[in-house]
Design a protein around this motif. Sequence first.
Motif, PDB file in Angstrom:
ATOM      1  N   GLN A 310     -50.064  10.115   7.612  1.00 40.25           N
ATOM      2  CA  GLN A 310     -49.164   9.502   6.642  1.00 40.25           C
ATOM      3  C   GLN A 310     -49.846   8.295   6.015  1.00 40.25           C
ATOM      4  OE1 GLN A 310     -46.152  10.818   5.769  1.00 40.25           O
ATOM      5  NE2 GLN A 310     -46.783  12.503   7.127  1.00 40.25           N
ATOM      6  N   PHE A 311     -49.796   8.221   4.700  1.00 43.63           N
ATOM      7  CA  PHE A 311     -50.465   7.121   3.990  1.00 43.63           C
ATOM      8  C   PHE A 311     -49.640   5.839   4.062  1.00 43.63           C
ATOM      9  CE2 PHE A 311     -52.002   4.793   0.264  1.00 43.63           C
ATOM     10  CZ  PHE A 311     -53.365   4.915   0.427  1.00 43.63           C
ATOM     11  N   TYR A 312     -48.323   5.977   3.820  1.00 42.54           N
ATOM     12  CA  TYR A 312     -47.433   4.820   3.903  1.00 42.54           C
ATOM     13  C   TYR A 312     -46.712   4.813   5.249  1.00 42.54           C
ATOM     14  CZ  TYR A 312     -48.047   3.890  -1.060  1.00 42.54           C
ATOM     15  OH  TYR A 312     -48.582   3.582  -2.274  1.00 42.54           O
ATOM     16  N   SER A 313     -46.597   3.628   5.826  1.00 42.83           N
ATOM     17  CA  SER A 313     -45.956   3.513   7.135  1.00 42.83           C
ATOM     18  C   SER A 313     -44.442   3.612   7.043  1.00 42.83           C
ATOM     19  CB  SER A 313     -46.361   2.188   7.800  1.00 42.83           C
ATOM     20  OG  SER A 313     -46.012   1.108   6.956  1.00 42.83           O
ATOM     21  N   ASP A 314     -43.874   3.321   5.860  1.00 42.90           N
ATOM     22  CA  ASP A 314     -42.419   3.431   5.710  1.00 42.90           C
ATOM     23  C   ASP A 314     -42.094   3.971   4.319  1.00 42.90           C
ATOM     24  OD1 ASP A 314     -41.373   0.742   4.016  1.00 42.90           O
ATOM     25  OD2 ASP A 314     -43.339   0.608   4.964  1.00 42.90           O
ATOM     26  N   ASP A 315     -40.947   4.635   4.221  1.00 42.81           N
ATOM     27  CA  ASP A 315     -40.552   5.284   2.974  1.00 42.81           C
ATOM     28  C   ASP A 315     -40.190   4.292   1.877  1.00 42.81           C
ATOM     29  OD1 ASP A 315     -40.931   7.803   4.021  1.00 42.81           O
ATOM     30  OD2 ASP A 315     -38.882   7.930   4.814  1.00 42.81           O
ATOM     31  N   SER A 316     -39.659   3.117   2.265  1.00 40.11           N
ATOM     32  CA  SER A 316     -39.251   2.152   1.238  1.00 40.11           C
ATOM     33  C   SER A 316     -40.449   1.672   0.420  1.00 40.11           C
ATOM     34  CB  SER A 316     -38.538   0.970   1.886  1.00 40.11           C
ATOM     35  OG  SER A 316     -39.414   0.308   2.785  1.00 40.11           O
ATOM     36  N   THR A 317     -41.595   1.478   1.081  1.00 39.30           N
ATOM     37  CA  THR A 317     -42.802   1.065   0.361  1.00 39.30           C
ATOM     38  C   THR A 317     -43.243   2.141  -0.615  1.00 39.30           C
ATOM     39  OG1 THR A 317     -43.506  -0.180   2.313  1.00 39.30           O
ATOM     40  CG2 THR A 317     -45.174   0.255   0.643  1.00 39.30           C
ATOM     41  N   ARG A 318     -43.152   3.383  -0.157  1.00 34.40           N
ATOM     42  CA  ARG A 318     -43.556   4.507  -1.000  1.00 34.40           C
ATOM     43  C   ARG A 318     -42.646   4.620  -2.229  1.00 34.40           C
ATOM     44  NH1 ARG A 318     -43.516  10.710   1.172  1.00 34.40           N
ATOM     45  NH2 ARG A 318     -44.559  11.693  -0.601  1.00 34.40           N
ATOM     46  N   ILE A 319     -41.329   4.492  -2.009  1.00 31.38           N
ATOM     47  CA  ILE A 319     -40.383   4.563  -3.116  1.00 31.38           C
ATOM     48  C   ILE A 319     -40.606   3.406  -4.084  1.00 31.38           C
ATOM     49  CG2 ILE A 319     -37.937   4.330  -3.718  1.00 31.38           C
ATOM     50  CD1 ILE A 319     -38.490   7.030  -2.670  1.00 31.38           C
ATOM     51  N   LYS A 320     -40.861   2.231  -3.531  1.00 27.53           N
ATOM     52  CA  LYS A 320     -41.068   1.045  -4.366  1.00 27.53           C
ATOM     53  C   LYS A 320     -42.296   1.212  -5.258  1.00 27.53           C
ATOM     54  CE  LYS A 320     -41.647  -3.961  -3.923  1.00 27.53           C
ATOM     55  NZ  LYS A 320     -41.849  -5.067  -2.959  1.00 27.53           N
ATOM     56  N   GLN A 321     -43.391   1.717  -4.702  1.00 28.57           N
ATOM     57  CA  GLN A 321     -44.600   1.930  -5.484  1.00 28.57           C
ATOM     58  C   GLN A 321     -44.369   2.970  -6.578  1.00 28.57           C
ATOM     59  OE1 GLN A 321     -46.551  -0.793  -4.847  1.00 28.57           O
ATOM     60  NE2 GLN A 321     -48.219   0.615  -5.205  1.00 28.57           N
ATOM     61  N   THR A 322     -43.667   4.047  -6.217  1.00 33.09           N
ATOM     62  CA  THR A 322     -43.409   5.106  -7.189  1.00 33.09           C
ATOM     63  C   THR A 322     -42.506   4.614  -8.317  1.00 33.09           C
ATOM     64  OG1 THR A 322     -43.603   6.746  -5.436  1.00 33.09           O
ATOM     65  CG2 THR A 322     -42.525   7.448  -7.458  1.00 33.09           C
ATOM     66  N   LYS A 323     -41.478   3.862  -7.963  1.00 29.47           N
ATOM     67  CA  LYS A 323     -40.565   3.331  -8.981  1.00 29.47           C
ATOM     68  C   LYS A 323     -41.308   2.412  -9.947  1.00 29.47           C
ATOM     69  CE  LYS A 323     -36.044   1.117  -9.367  1.00 29.47           C
ATOM     70  NZ  LYS A 323     -34.942   0.498  -8.605  1.00 29.47           N
ATOM     71  N   LYS A 324     -42.192   1.602  -9.408  1.00 28.23           N
ATOM     72  CA  LYS A 324     -42.974   0.703 -10.251  1.00 28.23           C
ATOM     73  C   LYS A 324     -43.819   1.500 -11.247  1.00 28.23           C
ATOM     74  CE  LYS A 324     -44.776  -2.738  -8.024  1.00 28.23           C
ATOM     75  NZ  LYS A 324     -45.717  -3.502  -7.164  1.00 28.23           N
ATOM     76  N   MET A 325     -44.433   2.577 -10.759  1.00 27.71           N
ATOM     77  CA  MET A 325     -45.261   3.410 -11.623  1.00 27.71           C
ATOM     78  C   MET A 325     -44.426   4.096 -12.694  1.00 27.71           C
ATOM     79  SD  MET A 325     -46.144   6.882 -12.101  1.00 27.71           S
ATOM     80  CE  MET A 325     -45.976   7.783 -10.565  1.00 27.71           C
ATOM     81  N   VAL A 326     -43.295   4.670 -12.307  1.00 31.64           N
ATOM     82  CA  VAL A 326     -42.448   5.400 -13.255  1.00 31.64           C
ATOM     83  C   VAL A 326     -41.896   4.460 -14.333  1.00 31.64           C
ATOM     84  CG1 VAL A 326     -40.280   6.675 -13.481  1.00 31.64           C
ATOM     85  CG2 VAL A 326     -41.840   7.209 -11.608  1.00 31.64           C
ATOM     86  N   LEU A 327     -41.462   3.267 -13.947  1.00 31.80           N
ATOM     87  CA  LEU A 327     -40.926   2.321 -14.927  1.00 31.80           C
ATOM     88  C   LEU A 327     -42.012   1.817 -15.879  1.00 31.80           C
ATOM     89  CD1 LEU A 327     -38.478   0.228 -12.702  1.00 31.80           C
ATOM     90  CD2 LEU A 327     -37.907   1.956 -14.407  1.00 31.80           C
TER      91      LEU A 327
END
Length: 392
Positions: A310-327
């Motif tokens: 697993q690249f990210y240790s927690d899902d919230s970090t992964r969601i946060k990074q993805t949201k930043k990219m999408v926005l």
Amino acid sequence: MKKMYRPFWSYDVKKTEAWLSQMANNGHVFEKLNRWTHCFYFNEGATESRVFRIAYDKFKSPTLASTLQNDGWEMAGLAGKWQISTNRQPEETIKNSPTRDGIIKHNQTITYVFFGLLFYLLSILIAPISLAFSYIFTDEAIVVEESPYWILTYLFFALVIGLVGLGIYSIIKIAKSNKNLRDPLILETLPRGKRIDKQQERELKRSGHRVSKIRFAWMYSPDKLENWLESMEQRGFNLYRVNQIGMIFHFTTGDPRRMAYKVDYQRQPPASYFSIHQEAGWSNCFNSISNLEKWTIWSQEYKENQERPQFYSDDSTRIKQTKKMVLTYTAFFLPFTLLYTYFLFNSLSRQTGFSQWLSWGTFAFALCIFVYGSLLVKLWMYYIRLKKLVTI
């Protein structure tokens, strides 16, 4: 007091620092900077060897850190958030210097602004250009009506073209400056033992053991690229190189492997970003060369009896990074989609026949809407897929 005008001094602070040192060597003592007029002021004094450092501090601190003061640094001037410090010691003996992080972030913000400005200005230019092409290919007569206000139109287009030139110059200049300011990162994309030189590539191609695939716009749905790369590995196509612009993926045919791939987006990765993930066992397969964004493709092999890394240790970090990219991408693409939709309907409303609807202008606007709209759909579908996957 001597006054010197330097219009783009902040685009290349290293060059400005060297110029300030040269001025001190010539007996011109730096007094102050006017950041609005871009003017530097000097007093006449004795020639002196000095080192200068320019920093950008959002807290507008009037004093330097004690570690810098202990190394001989002293504040030479403040201009808003800009700090200019100086040191009388020889440069090679100085251990600590003001950080460049603030300047890099400031330059990055300016780059975003100019990119946005360029996109909007080019979208303004595409309307008259497409209409001009439409007239050329349809052999329609161009009627120019006399008006004293044409001068305003010419001035407006001169302003637009001037701003486009300024935007391109600023982006190129700042990108080069930021590259020089950053600490060199270790960006080896493969261990030396696994690299394949050009001669080996040619031999693999002749023997049929080398396969190249093209993937466009994968950064708008990175999960699909990850799945595709992992499926290629399971079929015995082992990724060994991605070209510099990230569109061509080169494979060698070999044994099927269990490989976990992760496509990661970072606006400004910290210096520790690459070392942390490499220490965790991930191999760096690709780094984007863009100054505006940083895409990295990571891979890690695992065995059948092991859990998938697993690249990210927690899902919230992964969601946060993805949201930043999408926005970020939405902020670029959505205004264009709306603007070209307006242009298209405005153009169609002025046409009277079906043949006129099939003009070059209509085609150009429809194509732009399709391209930007499809990218937006891909981005948000990816975000929805990820949210569903995390909540399961």
